[in-house]
Design a protein around this motif. Sequence first.
Motif, PDB file in Angstrom:
ATOM      1  N   ALA A 114       0.821  -1.214   0.000  1.00 35.62           N
ATOM      2  CA  ALA A 114       0.000   0.000   0.000  1.00 35.62           C
ATOM      3  C   ALA A 114       0.856   1.265   0.000  1.00 35.62           C
ATOM      4  O   ALA A 114       0.446   2.304  -0.545  1.00 35.62           O
ATOM      5  CB  ALA A 114      -0.914  -0.005   1.226  1.00 35.62           C
ATOM      6  N   ALA A 117       1.768   2.714  -3.539  1.00 37.47           N
ATOM      7  CA  ALA A 117       0.676   3.137  -4.438  1.00 37.47           C
ATOM      8  C   ALA A 117       0.826   4.625  -4.743  1.00 37.47           C
ATOM      9  O   ALA A 117       1.180   5.432  -3.891  1.00 37.47           O
ATOM     10  CB  ALA A 117      -0.668   2.833  -3.800  1.00 37.47           C
ATOM     11  N   TRP A 123      -3.961   2.627  -4.383  1.00 42.15           N
ATOM     12  CA  TRP A 123      -3.777   2.175  -3.004  1.00 42.15           C
ATOM     13  C   TRP A 123      -4.885   1.220  -2.583  1.00 42.15           C
ATOM     14  O   TRP A 123      -4.643   0.188  -1.967  1.00 42.15           O
ATOM     15  CB  TRP A 123      -3.770   3.398  -2.077  1.00 42.15           C
ATOM     16  CG  TRP A 123      -3.628   3.031  -0.620  1.00 42.15           C
ATOM     17  CD1 TRP A 123      -2.496   2.796   0.049  1.00 42.15           C
ATOM     18  CD2 TRP A 123      -4.712   2.867   0.309  1.00 42.15           C
ATOM     19  NE1 TRP A 123      -2.757   2.472   1.375  1.00 42.15           N
ATOM     20  CE2 TRP A 123      -4.139   2.514   1.537  1.00 42.15           C
ATOM     21  CE3 TRP A 123      -6.089   2.989   0.209  1.00 42.15           C
ATOM     22  CZ2 TRP A 123      -4.891   2.276   2.680  1.00 42.15           C
ATOM     23  CZ3 TRP A 123      -6.833   2.739   1.340  1.00 42.15           C
ATOM     24  CH2 TRP A 123      -6.244   2.382   2.583  1.00 42.15           C
ATOM     25  N   THR A 127      -4.070  -2.587  -1.883  1.00 41.36           N
ATOM     26  CA  THR A 127      -4.317  -3.019  -0.503  1.00 41.36           C
ATOM     27  C   THR A 127      -5.378  -4.111  -0.452  1.00 41.36           C
ATOM     28  O   THR A 127      -5.237  -5.119   0.273  1.00 41.36           O
ATOM     29  CB  THR A 127      -4.739  -1.833   0.352  1.00 41.36           C
ATOM     30  OG1 THR A 127      -3.744  -0.811   0.273  1.00 41.36           O
ATOM     31  CG2 THR A 127      -4.925  -2.249   1.801  1.00 41.36           C
TER      32      THR A 127
END
Length: 285
Positions: A114, A117, A123, A127
């Motif tokens: 994450a 990103a 993200w 994630t």
Amino acid sequence: MRTGLLGWYGPDHRPWVDSLLLLGILVLTAEEGLFQWLHADGPLRPYRIVVAALSALSLLFARRHPAASAVLPVLTSSLFNRAFPGLFGVAPLASLCRTGPAVAAGAVIVLASAARADSLVGWAGTTGSQLLLQVAVLSFGLWLHGRRALIRALHAQVENLRRERELRAEQAWSAERARIAREMHDVLAHRLSLLVLHAGVAHPARARPGAGPVRPLVGLGERVGALGGHLDAGPDAVGGFRLSARLPAPDRPRPSRPTAARSESPGPRAPHPQPSQPPQPEDAA
């Protein structure tokens, strides 16, 4: 089957499963090195290849040292954005019920993915995908651990039942042997009682009329011999009943019965008459 140095091919493992896992680790090592060779550039390419190969090869120690062997694959997945080494490192932790280290390793991989990103959409996508992968791996590892624990519990239960059955069989055999021993003891005691009872006929007070003086019998052999003589005399000699035990007849002649003496006058016996001679004629004168 012997347990190897790294814990593979153990007595509780299936050979073909272990062979497939070893082959998968070797394929993963080759794939990671080839990927870094093709996509990495600059002076760090050799180092990235070596680190990727070592992270895959460290999974060989997952059977003996699952927590230590998962460190390098998790770091490689976090730094190089590669999911497979990290997933293969988290799975042994979950299958061995190392829930804490497994959750921590999965969280590190998700957070590292994450952090790289570029946008909110990237993200969220990165994630979410990593989180789903880690949850699936953790769930599979925990299910595998529960299945192994259930199999071990069933094997232990079967072993306990087998031992209980053997104990019950031994108890039944012991009870049967005790019953047979009691019956043999009762029969032997009964036979000895009969022998002692009928051997009492050799007592001097029960001697047969007309016999000589009776000496006391000390040994058991003498009593049995005397008992045989009384049995030969008939059922009246032992009080009206016979011996129930099968005693062999003694090889000896029967005792002769005394005969009553004839009553005669004490005077001298008469001489036997001599045969009379015929008269002879006289000679002629």
